[in-house]
Write a protein that holds these residues in place. Structure first.
Motif, PDB file in Angstrom:
ATOM      1  N   PRO A 140      40.565  44.677  31.345  1.00 45.10           N
ATOM      2  CA  PRO A 140      40.279  43.155  31.318  1.00 45.10           C
ATOM      3  C   PRO A 140      40.514  42.558  30.058  1.00 45.10           C
ATOM      4  CG  PRO A 140      38.288  44.321  31.743  1.00 45.10           C
ATOM      5  CD  PRO A 140      39.192  45.285  31.905  1.00 45.10           C
ATOM      6  N   VAL A 141      40.899  41.362  29.708  1.00 51.03           N
ATOM      7  CA  VAL A 141      40.809  40.547  28.612  1.00 51.03           C
ATOM      8  C   VAL A 141      39.462  40.040  28.239  1.00 51.03           C
ATOM      9  CG1 VAL A 141      41.696  38.661  27.139  1.00 51.03           C
ATOM     10  CG2 VAL A 141      43.296  40.013  28.763  1.00 51.03           C
ATOM     11  N   GLU A 142      39.073  40.279  26.987  1.00 47.83           N
ATOM     12  CA  GLU A 142      37.673  39.724  26.657  1.00 47.83           C
ATOM     13  C   GLU A 142      37.792  38.101  26.651  1.00 47.83           C
ATOM     14  OE1 GLU A 142      34.471  39.420  23.035  1.00 47.83           O
ATOM     15  OE2 GLU A 142      36.274  40.861  22.892  1.00 47.83           O
ATOM     16  N   ARG A 143      36.877  37.570  27.317  1.00 50.46           N
ATOM     17  CA  ARG A 143      36.770  36.160  27.356  1.00 50.46           C
ATOM     18  C   ARG A 143      35.918  35.489  26.111  1.00 50.46           C
ATOM     19  NH1 ARG A 143      37.697  33.645  32.432  1.00 50.46           N
ATOM     20  NH2 ARG A 143      38.332  35.383  34.101  1.00 50.46           N
TER      21      ARG A 143
ATOM     22  N   ALA B 155      36.078  42.027  42.165  1.00 53.90           N
ATOM     23  CA  ALA B 155      36.064  42.679  40.828  1.00 53.90           C
ATOM     24  C   ALA B 155      37.263  43.651  40.674  1.00 53.90           C
ATOM     25  CB  ALA B 155      34.790  43.386  40.641  1.00 53.90           C
ATOM     26  N   ALA B 156      37.474  44.226  42.014  1.00 55.91           N
ATOM     27  CA  ALA B 156      38.415  45.260  42.121  1.00 55.91           C
ATOM     28  C   ALA B 156      39.908  44.616  42.066  1.00 55.91           C
ATOM     29  CB  ALA B 156      38.488  46.043  43.411  1.00 55.91           C
ATOM     30  N   ALA B 157      39.909  43.395  42.668  1.00 58.46           N
ATOM     31  CA  ALA B 157      41.038  42.680  42.726  1.00 58.46           C
ATOM     32  C   ALA B 157      41.576  42.402  41.281  1.00 58.46           C
ATOM     33  CB  ALA B 157      41.018  41.381  43.484  1.00 58.46           C
ATOM     34  N   LEU B 158      40.558  42.129  40.530  1.00 54.92           N
ATOM     35  CA  LEU B 158      40.860  41.910  38.958  1.00 54.92           C
ATOM     36  C   LEU B 158      41.141  43.055  38.158  1.00 54.92           C
ATOM     37  CD1 LEU B 158      38.097  39.154  38.554  1.00 54.92           C
ATOM     38  CD2 LEU B 158      40.773  38.671  38.448  1.00 54.92           C
ATOM     39  N   GLU B 159      41.313  44.150  38.827  1.00 52.98           N
ATOM     40  CA  GLU B 159      41.628  45.421  38.197  1.00 52.98           C
ATOM     41  C   GLU B 159      40.424  46.008  37.362  1.00 52.98           C
ATOM     42  OE1 GLU B 159      45.290  45.410  36.443  1.00 52.98           O
ATOM     43  OE2 GLU B 159      46.293  45.567  38.491  1.00 52.98           O
ATOM     44  N   TYR B 160      39.150  46.051  37.865  1.00 53.68           N
ATOM     45  CA  TYR B 160      38.007  46.621  37.124  1.00 53.68           C
ATOM     46  C   TYR B 160      37.529  47.927  37.662  1.00 53.68           C
ATOM     47  CZ  TYR B 160      33.510  46.534  34.730  1.00 53.68           C
ATOM     48  OH  TYR B 160      32.704  46.445  33.790  1.00 53.68           O
ATOM     49  N   PRO B 161      37.905  48.892  36.861  1.00 56.43           N
ATOM     50  CA  PRO B 161      37.655  50.296  37.495  1.00 56.43           C
ATOM     51  C   PRO B 161      36.548  50.638  38.053  1.00 56.43           C
ATOM     52  CG  PRO B 161      38.790  50.268  35.376  1.00 56.43           C
ATOM     53  CD  PRO B 161      38.289  48.983  35.493  1.00 56.43           C
TER      54      PRO B 161
ATOM     55  N   ARG C 272      27.443  40.581  50.593  1.00 48.74           N
ATOM     56  CA  ARG C 272      27.629  39.861  49.479  1.00 48.74           C
ATOM     57  C   ARG C 272      28.233  40.653  48.519  1.00 48.74           C
ATOM     58  NH1 ARG C 272      24.189  36.760  44.996  1.00 48.74           N
ATOM     59  NH2 ARG C 272      25.813  35.519  44.099  1.00 48.74           N
ATOM     60  N   ALA C 273      27.222  41.901  48.329  1.00 50.08           N
ATOM     61  CA  ALA C 273      27.722  42.866  47.315  1.00 50.08           C
ATOM     62  C   ALA C 273      29.237  43.370  47.399  1.00 50.08           C
ATOM     63  CB  ALA C 273      26.726  43.929  47.651  1.00 50.08           C
ATOM     64  N   LEU C 274      29.519  43.758  48.872  1.00 43.51           N
ATOM     65  CA  LEU C 274      30.960  44.032  49.312  1.00 43.51           C
ATOM     66  C   LEU C 274      31.994  43.088  48.768  1.00 43.51           C
ATOM     67  CD1 LEU C 274      32.694  46.078  50.427  1.00 43.51           C
ATOM     68  CD2 LEU C 274      32.233  45.003  52.632  1.00 43.51           C
ATOM     69  N   VAL C 275      31.804  41.852  48.835  1.00 43.51           N
ATOM     70  CA  VAL C 275      32.624  40.679  48.719  1.00 43.51           C
ATOM     71  C   VAL C 275      32.826  40.862  47.047  1.00 43.51           C
ATOM     72  CG1 VAL C 275      32.995  38.287  48.355  1.00 43.51           C
ATOM     73  CG2 VAL C 275      32.217  39.190  50.422  1.00 43.51           C
ATOM     74  N   LEU C 276      31.760  40.806  46.400  1.00 42.58           N
ATOM     75  CA  LEU C 276      31.822  40.873  44.896  1.00 42.58           C
ATOM     76  C   LEU C 276      32.569  41.984  44.440  1.00 42.58           C
ATOM     77  CD1 LEU C 276      28.150  39.710  43.838  1.00 42.58           C
ATOM     78  CD2 LEU C 276      30.386  38.414  43.795  1.00 42.58           C
ATOM     79  N   TYR C 277      32.334  43.252  44.909  1.00 41.37           N
ATOM     80  CA  TYR C 277      33.115  44.381  44.417  1.00 41.37           C
ATOM     81  C   TYR C 277      34.536  44.264  44.578  1.00 41.37           C
ATOM     82  CZ  TYR C 277      28.769  47.224  44.103  1.00 41.37           C
ATOM     83  OH  TYR C 277      27.437  47.792  43.662  1.00 41.37           O
TER      84      TYR C 277
ATOM     85  N   LEU D 197      30.935  39.965  37.982  1.00 42.72           N
ATOM     86  CA  LEU D 197      31.368  40.119  39.401  1.00 42.72           C
ATOM     87  C   LEU D 197      30.510  41.648  39.853  1.00 42.72           C
ATOM     88  CD1 LEU D 197      34.563  38.732  39.678  1.00 42.72           C
ATOM     89  CD2 LEU D 197      32.579  37.888  41.017  1.00 42.72           C
ATOM     90  N   PHE D 198      30.919  42.626  39.007  1.00 43.48           N
ATOM     91  CA  PHE D 198      30.384  43.950  39.294  1.00 43.48           C
ATOM     92  C   PHE D 198      28.892  44.084  39.283  1.00 43.48           C
ATOM     93  CE2 PHE D 198      29.360  48.140  37.897  1.00 43.48           C
ATOM     94  CZ  PHE D 198      29.757  49.071  38.880  1.00 43.48           C
ATOM     95  N   LEU D 199      28.566  43.730  38.114  1.00 44.99           N
ATOM     96  CA  LEU D 199      26.983  43.721  37.965  1.00 44.99           C
ATOM     97  C   LEU D 199      26.154  42.706  39.047  1.00 44.99           C
ATOM     98  CD1 LEU D 199      26.799  43.582  34.104  1.00 44.99           C
ATOM     99  CD2 LEU D 199      26.681  45.606  35.404  1.00 44.99           C
TER     100      LEU D 199
END
Length: 250
Positions: free
Chosen positions: A247-250, A202-208, A194-199, A175-177
């Motif tokens: 994040p947990v590795e998938r 990703a932030a909601a998933l606790e991605y620093p 779209r970039a803002l939505v994706l950021y 999401l971040f990339l």
């Protein structure tokens, strides 16, 4: 028979009887352990074989793998690939390839990771093929890795395509990339909204890094946001919190 000889024969008979009893007890115990392990799931065997290097669990995994079970082949290959031993990695390659031939997507993903490791098995082109095979089967982690390899090969369109697949599965790094790509128009049309939505996703998933990107956007008034120092500080505060929950590795 002289008494001395009779005594000697009696002693040896008792010794033989004791040895036979001990061997029988060991055999019963071993069969009992095997029987107990037969009821253990392949996932649990993999945990025991990997974390504690449980020899009996590893043996049971190998028994199942030799029987042709793709899940066991994949699990055994993954356990062996995690070691630093060259012989283990060589065996891991064989089991993962066997599972891959049976259509196991996780095996293809693990093969891709193995081919990225240093050593005689290192082969980035093969890793890309393995990740792609797993990604086509719906493996989100493989789609992310295929996207990263496409970025390294300077193919932004392919990178964005694979990252989009991983992003659909809510992978925070993807999401971040993908947000970065949309922000810069790198491989996809430039689209700050779209970039803002994706950021934010990703932030909601606790991605620093996503929190950092949002903090900078609020601080500078970018991505269509008004300047807001308070929101910027809040986003930065979330970075420390997110670092405690990787994040947990998938």
């Amino acid at each position: 028979m002289p008494m001395a000889r009779l005594f000697e024969h009696t002693v040896w008979a008792l010794v033989a009887l004791a040895a036979a009893s001990a061997a029988l007890a060991v055999g019963v115990s071993t069969r009992g352990d095997r029987g107990a392990l037969a009821a253990v799931s392949t996932e649990q065997l993999a945990v025991r074989a990997g974390a504690g290097r449980d020899a009996q669990a590893l043996q049971q995994l190998r028994y199942r793998a030799e029987g042709g079970a793709a899940q066991a082949q994949q699990a055994l290959g993954s356990v062996l690939a995690a070691t630093a031993d060259a012989a283990d990695r060589a065996e891991a390659l064989r089991w993962l390839q066997a599972a891959q031939q049976q259509g196991d997507a996780q095996a293809s993903y693990q093969l891709g990771k193995l081919h990225l490791q240093s050593g005689p098995q290192h082969d980035e082109a093969q890793a890309a093929r393995d990740f792609e095979r797993a990604a086509v089967a719906g493996h989100a982690g493989a789609a992310l890795q295929r996207g990263l390899l496409a970025r390294r090969a300077r193919d932004p369109a392919a990178a964005a395509r694979w990252l989009a697949q991983a992003a659909q599965a809510h992978d925070p790094q993807a999401l971040f990339l993908l947000a970065n790509a949309a922000r810069e128009g790198d491989g996809v049309p430039r689209d700050e909204a779209r970039a803002l939505v994706l950021y934010r996703e990703a932030a909601a998933l606790e991605y620093p890094p996503a929190h950092q990107a949002l903090a900078m956007a609020y601080e500078r008034g970018e991505l269509g946001l008004a300047r807001d120092s308070e929101q910027a500080r809040e986003a930065l505060a979330e970075v420390a919190h997110s670092l405690k929950h990787p994040p947990v590795e998938r």
